[in-house]
Motif scaffolding. Structure first.
Motif, PDB file in Angstrom:
ATOM      1  N   THR A   2       0.835  -1.198   0.000  1.00  0.00           N
ATOM      2  CA  THR A   2       0.000   0.000   0.000  1.00  0.00           C
ATOM      3  C   THR A   2       0.873   1.253   0.000  1.00  0.00           C
ATOM      4  O   THR A   2       1.964   1.261   0.556  1.00  0.00           O
ATOM      5  N   LYS A   3       0.362   2.295  -0.619  1.00  0.00           N
ATOM      6  CA  LYS A   3       0.998   3.601  -0.613  1.00  0.00           C
ATOM      7  C   LYS A   3      -0.082   4.595  -0.191  1.00  0.00           C
ATOM      8  O   LYS A   3      -0.773   5.193  -1.005  1.00  0.00           O
ATOM      9  N   HIS A   4      -0.218   4.768   1.121  1.00  0.00           N
ATOM     10  CA  HIS A   4      -1.317   5.557   1.662  1.00  0.00           C
ATOM     11  C   HIS A   4      -1.198   7.023   1.261  1.00  0.00           C
ATOM     12  O   HIS A   4      -0.134   7.631   1.367  1.00  0.00           O
ATOM     13  N   HIS A   5      -2.310   7.595   0.821  1.00  0.00           N
ATOM     14  CA  HIS A   5      -2.362   8.993   0.402  1.00  0.00           C
ATOM     15  C   HIS A   5      -3.815   9.424   0.373  1.00  0.00           C
ATOM     16  O   HIS A   5      -4.723   8.592   0.449  1.00  0.00           O
ATOM     17  N   ASP A   6      -4.051  10.710   0.247  1.00  0.00           N
ATOM     18  CA  ASP A   6      -5.403  11.244   0.308  1.00  0.00           C
ATOM     19  C   ASP A   6      -5.910  11.653  -1.064  1.00  0.00           C
ATOM     20  O   ASP A   6      -5.165  12.165  -1.894  1.00  0.00           O
ATOM     21  N   MET A   7      -7.219  11.450  -1.260  1.00  0.00           N
ATOM     22  CA  MET A   7      -7.894  11.812  -2.507  1.00  0.00           C
ATOM     23  C   MET A   7      -9.108  12.684  -2.203  1.00  0.00           C
ATOM     24  O   MET A   7      -9.732  12.543  -1.158  1.00  0.00           O
ATOM     25  N   ASP A   8      -9.431  13.572  -3.142  1.00  0.00           N
ATOM     26  CA  ASP A   8     -10.640  14.381  -3.071  1.00  0.00           C
ATOM     27  C   ASP A   8     -11.741  13.663  -3.856  1.00  0.00           C
ATOM     28  O   ASP A   8     -11.500  13.165  -4.955  1.00  0.00           O
ATOM     29  N   ALA A   9     -12.950  13.603  -3.306  1.00  0.00           N
ATOM     30  CA  ALA A   9     -14.052  12.927  -3.991  1.00  0.00           C
ATOM     31  C   ALA A   9     -14.498  13.742  -5.204  1.00  0.00           C
ATOM     32  O   ALA A   9     -14.604  14.968  -5.124  1.00  0.00           O
ATOM     33  N   PRO A  10     -14.785  13.095  -6.325  1.00  0.00           N
ATOM     34  CA  PRO A  10     -15.272  13.821  -7.499  1.00  0.00           C
ATOM     35  C   PRO A  10     -16.767  14.115  -7.384  1.00  0.00           C
ATOM     36  O   PRO A  10     -17.492  13.416  -6.675  1.00  0.00           O
ATOM     37  N   PRO A  11     -17.259  15.137  -8.079  1.00  0.00           N
ATOM     38  CA  PRO A  11     -18.703  15.413  -8.070  1.00  0.00           C
ATOM     39  C   PRO A  11     -19.458  14.377  -8.876  1.00  0.00           C
ATOM     40  O   PRO A  11     -19.024  13.969  -9.954  1.00  0.00           O
ATOM     41  N   TRP A  12     -20.589  13.957  -8.380  1.00  0.00           N
ATOM     42  CA  TRP A  12     -21.368  12.925  -9.060  1.00  0.00           C
ATOM     43  C   TRP A  12     -22.079  13.437 -10.307  1.00  0.00           C
ATOM     44  O   TRP A  12     -22.447  12.656 -11.168  1.00  0.00           O
ATOM     45  N   SER A  24     -28.735  10.731 -13.577  1.00  0.00           N
ATOM     46  CA  SER A  24     -29.752  11.771 -13.630  1.00  0.00           C
ATOM     47  C   SER A  24     -29.302  13.100 -13.043  1.00  0.00           C
ATOM     48  O   SER A  24     -29.949  14.133 -13.266  1.00  0.00           O
ATOM     49  N   LEU A  25     -28.216  13.095 -12.288  1.00  0.00           N
ATOM     50  CA  LEU A  25     -27.809  14.311 -11.586  1.00  0.00           C
ATOM     51  C   LEU A  25     -27.289  15.369 -12.554  1.00  0.00           C
ATOM     52  O   LEU A  25     -26.557  15.059 -13.503  1.00  0.00           O
ATOM     53  N   GLU A  26     -27.663  16.592 -12.306  1.00  0.00           N
ATOM     54  CA  GLU A  26     -27.209  17.723 -13.111  1.00  0.00           C
ATOM     55  C   GLU A  26     -26.405  18.678 -12.240  1.00  0.00           C
ATOM     56  O   GLU A  26     -26.616  18.778 -11.033  1.00  0.00           O
ATOM     57  N   ALA A  27     -25.469  19.370 -12.862  1.00  0.00           N
ATOM     58  CA  ALA A  27     -24.638  20.312 -12.131  1.00  0.00           C
ATOM     59  C   ALA A  27     -25.498  21.411 -11.516  1.00  0.00           C
ATOM     60  O   ALA A  27     -26.408  21.932 -12.165  1.00  0.00           O
ATOM     61  N   PRO A  28     -25.237  21.785 -10.264  1.00  0.00           N
ATOM     62  CA  PRO A  28     -26.008  22.866  -9.644  1.00  0.00           C
ATOM     63  C   PRO A  28     -25.689  24.211 -10.282  1.00  0.00           C
ATOM     64  O   PRO A  28     -24.577  24.442 -10.755  1.00  0.00           O
ATOM     65  N   LYS A  29     -26.674  25.078 -10.297  1.00  0.00           N
ATOM     66  CA  LYS A  29     -26.506  26.406 -10.876  1.00  0.00           C
ATOM     67  C   LYS A  29     -25.831  27.339  -9.870  1.00  0.00           C
ATOM     68  O   LYS A  29     -26.136  27.307  -8.672  1.00  0.00           O
ATOM     69  N   TYR A  30     -24.959  28.176 -10.376  1.00  0.00           N
ATOM     70  CA  TYR A  30     -24.296  29.165  -9.527  1.00  0.00           C
ATOM     71  C   TYR A  30     -25.353  30.099  -8.925  1.00  0.00           C
ATOM     72  O   TYR A  30     -26.164  30.678  -9.650  1.00  0.00           O
ATOM     73  N   PRO A  31     -25.386  30.243  -7.579  1.00  0.00           N
ATOM     74  CA  PRO A  31     -26.512  30.947  -6.940  1.00  0.00           C
ATOM     75  C   PRO A  31     -26.338  32.458  -6.810  1.00  0.00           C
ATOM     76  O   PRO A  31     -27.239  33.131  -6.301  1.00  0.00           O
ATOM     77  N   TYR A  32     -25.203  32.973  -7.251  1.00  0.00           N
ATOM     78  CA  TYR A  32     -24.948  34.396  -7.097  1.00  0.00           C
ATOM     79  C   TYR A  32     -24.941  35.091  -8.462  1.00  0.00           C
ATOM     80  O   TYR A  32     -25.079  34.461  -9.507  1.00  0.00           O
ATOM     81  N   GLU A  33     -24.749  36.388  -8.434  1.00  0.00           N
ATOM     82  CA  GLU A  33     -24.755  37.173  -9.663  1.00  0.00           C
ATOM     83  C   GLU A  33     -23.540  36.853 -10.531  1.00  0.00           C
ATOM     84  O   GLU A  33     -22.440  36.629 -10.019  1.00  0.00           O
ATOM     85  N   ILE A  34     -23.745  36.810 -11.838  1.00  0.00           N
ATOM     86  CA  ILE A  34     -22.670  36.555 -12.795  1.00  0.00           C
ATOM     87  C   ILE A  34     -22.574  37.748 -13.750  1.00  0.00           C
ATOM     88  O   ILE A  34     -23.592  38.241 -14.241  1.00  0.00           O
TER      89      ILE A  34
END
Length: 448
Positions: free
Chosen positions: A193-203, A255-265
């Motif tokens: 094993t080579k222990h290390h940390d990973m960030d979870a990807p968005p579904w 079925s999941l869709e990316a969330p919309k940015y909730p602030y002004e663009i």
């Protein structure tokens, strides 16, 4: 040795599969939040008493608090959130009517962004190791029997920084105790094993991809989604019986869709950013207009220059064990390290909602991604606010670990890019852009 009860929800980044499956997304969600697939890790009494083992100041605060206030403090400490459809239960665990807690896929893939709980968002606050440590001590304080999961979490690192996990090695360990049909090996040796940390990807990127592991070696399938359930009590017959359930889970992810940015663009600025993005970034990350297909480009590790530990950690032998198994239909399309010599350029829909960035979660904001020389050496998330200016986590930045930070649980709230597998170097391509173009690209990324 029984190292099979590692927490759930860690292996959906190992998800395989591009084959279409018939399923009901709503049923898939219910499978995740309502159906425990392994034995429970602890009971409600144990969780309710974790405050008794907290650091002094936090313990004193909890001692004076009401039960509801203590629960909120516990959720904050461990990175848990209420379920959007049932606030009385945590999104990240299946809690039975008898009060038994079993981790589910949302432990890592159910997070809070800009004040909103989003199933499918990376849980950048999840304190897996701290929670496991506190549960173990609370059980001993209450005189409760320790389980295999308690011993395993003391021996196998779960995550060195809150929000990241040792997910790849969990997969290697769990698969090493199974044959191709998923029978448990007798006398199987503990794998390298080579222990290390990973960030979870968005579904919400699931539907765009054919290969979801960050080196794109394993194709999608509903079977591959079951890897997290490799507890010793679960034999081949259970996995085959559960395939219909995971056809529904697969449909839910699709079925999941990316969330919309909730602030002004700033739309005019974002349009300038689109032009700069398509000139500099789209070759690898793709274009995001209607009808465009995600290119799934794998970038050679020497070219991209990001931390190589994850790439090196999954050995050819480990790839073969998974690739030859029932999870992968006995060697359906698994790629070798020669076929995938680095990391895949991620799909960027909803990228605003998936901080921190890079495969190891070492970069706290999109601004830091676009300005490689400004990435902090050490950083710490300060609160739950979203940094609208820089696009990502609101953080404090340090040149070194602050003096006086000695407790292990407190150290895990800091991300130290000097540590093994945690480098924030590489992906220098944005430096081809002018400062004005970088600002415009940042605005454009909010629209995806």
């Amino acid at each position: 040795m029984k190292f099979c009860l590692i927490p759930l929800g860690l292996f959906l980044i190992l998800c395989s599969g591009s084959l279409a499956t018939a399923g009901d997304p709503e049923k898939g969600y219910r499978v995740i939040v309502d159906k425990p697939l392994i034995s429970p890790y602890w009971d409600q009494e144990t969780f309710d008493n974790t405050w008794r083992v907290w650091p002094k100041e936090l313990k004193e605060l909890a001692e004076k608090a009401s039960p509801d206030q203590r629960r909120k403090l516990a959720y904050e400490r461990y990175g848990l959130t209420p379920r959007p459809d049932n606030p009385d239960k945590p999104l990240q665990y299946v809690v039975s009517d008898d009060g038994d807690w079993t981790p589910n896929c949302f432990t890592c893939h159910g997070g809070e962004v800009a004040g909103q709980v989003i199933p499918g968002a990376p849980n950048h606050r999840y304190a897996m190791q701290t929670l496991a440590d506190d549960i173990r001590i609370a059980k001993m304080l209450l005189g409760k029997q320790l389980l295999t999961s308690d011993y395993g979490s003391a021996l196998v690192p779960l995550g060195g920084t809150n929000g990241t996990t040792n997910a790849v090695m969990f997969g290697v360990i769990l698969m090493s105790f199974r044959d191709a049909d998923l029978n448990v090996h007798r006398g199987a040796g503990f794998p390298p094993t080579k222990h290390h940390d990973m960030d979870a990807p968005p579904w919400w990127s699931f539907s765009a991809k054919d290969y979801l592991y960050c080196d794109a070696f394993a194709p999608k399938s509903s079977k591959g989604l079951m890897q997290f359930a490799l507890a010793r009590e679960n034999g081949p017959e259970k996995f085959r019986r559960w395939q219909a359930d995971f056809d529904h889970v697969y449909a839910y992810l699709q079925s999941l869709e990316a969330p919309k940015y909730p602030y002004e663009i700033d739309r005019p600025l974002a349009e300038q950013g689109r032009i700069a993005f398509e000139k500099t970034c789209a070759e690898c990350h793709g274009k995001y207009e209607t009808g465009e297909k995600y290119p799934s480009v794998v970038i050679d590790i020497a070219e991209i220059g990001t931390d190589p530990v994850r790439y090196e950690a999954l050995s050819p032998a480990a790839r073969k064990v998974y690739g030859d198994s029932w999870f992968n239909d006995y060697n359906r399309g698994v790629k070798s390290a020669d076929d995938t010599p680095g990391y895949i350029a991620p799909h960027l829909a909803g990228v605003w909602a998936s901080p921190p960035y890079l495969h190891n979660g070492s970069v706290p904001t999109l601004w830091h991604m676009l300005n490689p020389t400004e990435r902090p050496t050490v950083w710490r998330r300060t609160n739950g606010d979203y940094d609208q200016q820089r696009g990502g986590l609101t953080v404090e930045e340090f040149s070194t670990m602050p003096a006086g930070v000695t407790r292990r649980d407190e150290k895990r709230t800091y991300f130290d890019t000097r540590k093994f597998g945690k480098s924030a170097a590489g992906h220098d391509y944005p430096d081809q852009l002018s400062p004005e173009e970088k600002r415009a690209v940042l605005e454009y990324l909010k629209t995806l």
